[in-house]
Write an enzyme that holds these catalytic residues in place. Structure first.
Site, mmCIF file in Angstrom:
data_model
loop_
_atom_site.group_PDB
_atom_site.id
_atom_site.type_symbol
_atom_site.label_atom_id
_atom_site.label_comp_id
_atom_site.label_asym_id
_atom_site.label_seq_id
_atom_site.Cartn_x
_atom_site.Cartn_y
_atom_site.Cartn_z
ATOM 1 N N ASP A 9 -18.774 6.783 -9.206
ATOM 2 C CA ASP A 9 -18.400 7.301 -10.883
ATOM 3 C C ASP A 9 -17.306 8.580 -10.586
ATOM 4 O O ASP A 9 -17.104 9.207 -10.751
ATOM 5 C CB ASP A 9 -19.338 8.511 -12.221
ATOM 6 C CG ASP A 9 -19.806 9.114 -10.946
ATOM 7 O OD1 ASP A 9 -20.059 9.145 -9.798
ATOM 8 O OD2 ASP A 9 -20.460 10.439 -11.982
ATOM 9 N N HIS A 241 -20.679 15.330 -1.418
ATOM 10 C CA HIS A 241 -22.124 15.670 -1.590
ATOM 11 C C HIS A 241 -22.068 13.934 -1.560
ATOM 12 O O HIS A 241 -23.040 13.420 -0.701
ATOM 13 C CB HIS A 241 -22.386 16.203 -3.463
ATOM 14 C CG HIS A 241 -22.613 17.159 -3.373
ATOM 15 N ND1 HIS A 241 -23.217 18.161 -3.295
ATOM 16 C CD2 HIS A 241 -21.757 17.561 -4.442
ATOM 17 C CE1 HIS A 241 -23.073 18.656 -4.201
ATOM 18 N NE2 HIS A 241 -22.336 19.076 -4.831
#
Length: 316
Positions: A9, A241
């Site tokens: 995303d 991340h």
């Protein structure tokens, strides 16, 4: 070479992860599927098309669902204060509607690719798990055909980042995440337990941009808004991340994992919490019984991970 489909995303940290996959010599990036999360689905898909052009890879991109796995579930507000209104740090991403997009919805693309390459595909999922759950619902037999599913998400033994219980990717569609965790395919959860230990400073990224050419220069530019957001948590730096999940694919030895069934809470104040029943721990009957043992990453050699990331990003 490892065949990888990147479910994403984009997203600032997604962009770094995508460039890592595109440049790592042991990765064959065979597809990108988009999901909502850091921005609405039309924006994340446009961003994926933009990054493909700018990063110079050729993998097909398939647009995913903009709705949650469970119909009628309200979508949480998009984190524009982290990734910007355009999802890529407010750099002004152009309209990429003229770029080719795979005609299949993301879940169908996943099913077709997995069946075409049985036992070979690793899915690296770094957004909501909606596309994966939709693929499972349509073709549950794919669990026997996937090499592994590596997820950036969850917070097993540490607090979440959207509330004390939940990490954002899991919280964004908890029913989808639970469906993915309990499916009989090999899952590796690369969550906040390890990702929060992987910090790249603004100056380190600038140094990489000076060595890595236009793609890393773009990565540096789109990351500035994100680094500013992190200023209250880490000093003049960001947490990488999503790239951690990509590193696991090529260097799993850098991680310490714990096996056990994983469930996701889907209601109440703990909505989105990932909870593992470690193998060998005895409890009374519970909703974790009889489920496949999955791996949760509990520790990481952060300095070695970051060194590998830096080495890979500057490859041209």
């Amino acid at each position: 070479m490892q065949k990888v489909i990147f479910d994403t995303d984009p997203g600032v940290d997604d962009a770094m992860a995508l460039l890592f996959l595109a440049r790592h010599p042991e990765v064959d990036l065979v597809g990108v599927t988009t999901t909502f999360g850091n921005a609405p689905i039309d924006i994340t898909t446009n961003n994926a098309l933009f990054l493909r052009r700018e990063f110079g890879f050729s993998a097909p991109i398939a647009k995913g669902s903009g709705d949650k796995y469970q119909p009628g579930r309200e979508t949480h507000p998009f984190p524009t204060f982290i990734h910007g209104d355009d999802g890529l740090g407010n750099i002004g991403v152009p309209d990429m509607s003229g770029e080719p997009l795979d005609p299949r919805p993301a879940h169908e693309f996943l099913i077709d690719m997995i069946k075409a390459h049985p036992g070979e595909i690793t899915i690296v999922a770094v957004g909501r798990m909606t596309n994966l759950a939709n693929a499972l619902r349509v073709a549950p037999e794919i669990t026997r055909l996937v090499k592994q599913v590596v997820i950036m998400g969850g917070a097993v033994d540490v607090p979440g980042n959207v509330n004390p219980a939940a990490e954002a990717n899991i919280h964004g569609d908890p029913e989808a995440a639970d469906a993915v965790m309990v499916a009989d395919w090999p899952v590796v959860l690369v969550g906040l337990d390890v990702t929060l230990k992987t910090v790249m400073t603004r100056s380190e990224l600038a140094a990489l941009a000076a060595r890595g050419g236009p793609a890393v220069e773009l990565l540096d530019r789109l990351s500035q808004f994100y680094i500013d957001f992190y200023s209250g948590q880490v000093e003049d730096a960001m947490v990488v991340h999503d790239t951690c999940a990509c590193v696991y694919v090529v260097a799993p030895e850098l991680f310490v994992t714990r096996p056990g069934a994983i469930r996701v809470l889907t209601t109440g104040i703990g909505e989105g919490k990932t909870m593992q029943k470690p193998d060998g721990m005895r409890f009374g009957p519970s909703a974790w019984d009889g489920l496949p043992s999955q791996l949760a990453c509990m520790d990481v050699k952060a300095a070695e991970l970051l060194a590998l990331v830096e080495e890979t990003l500057v490859r041209q």
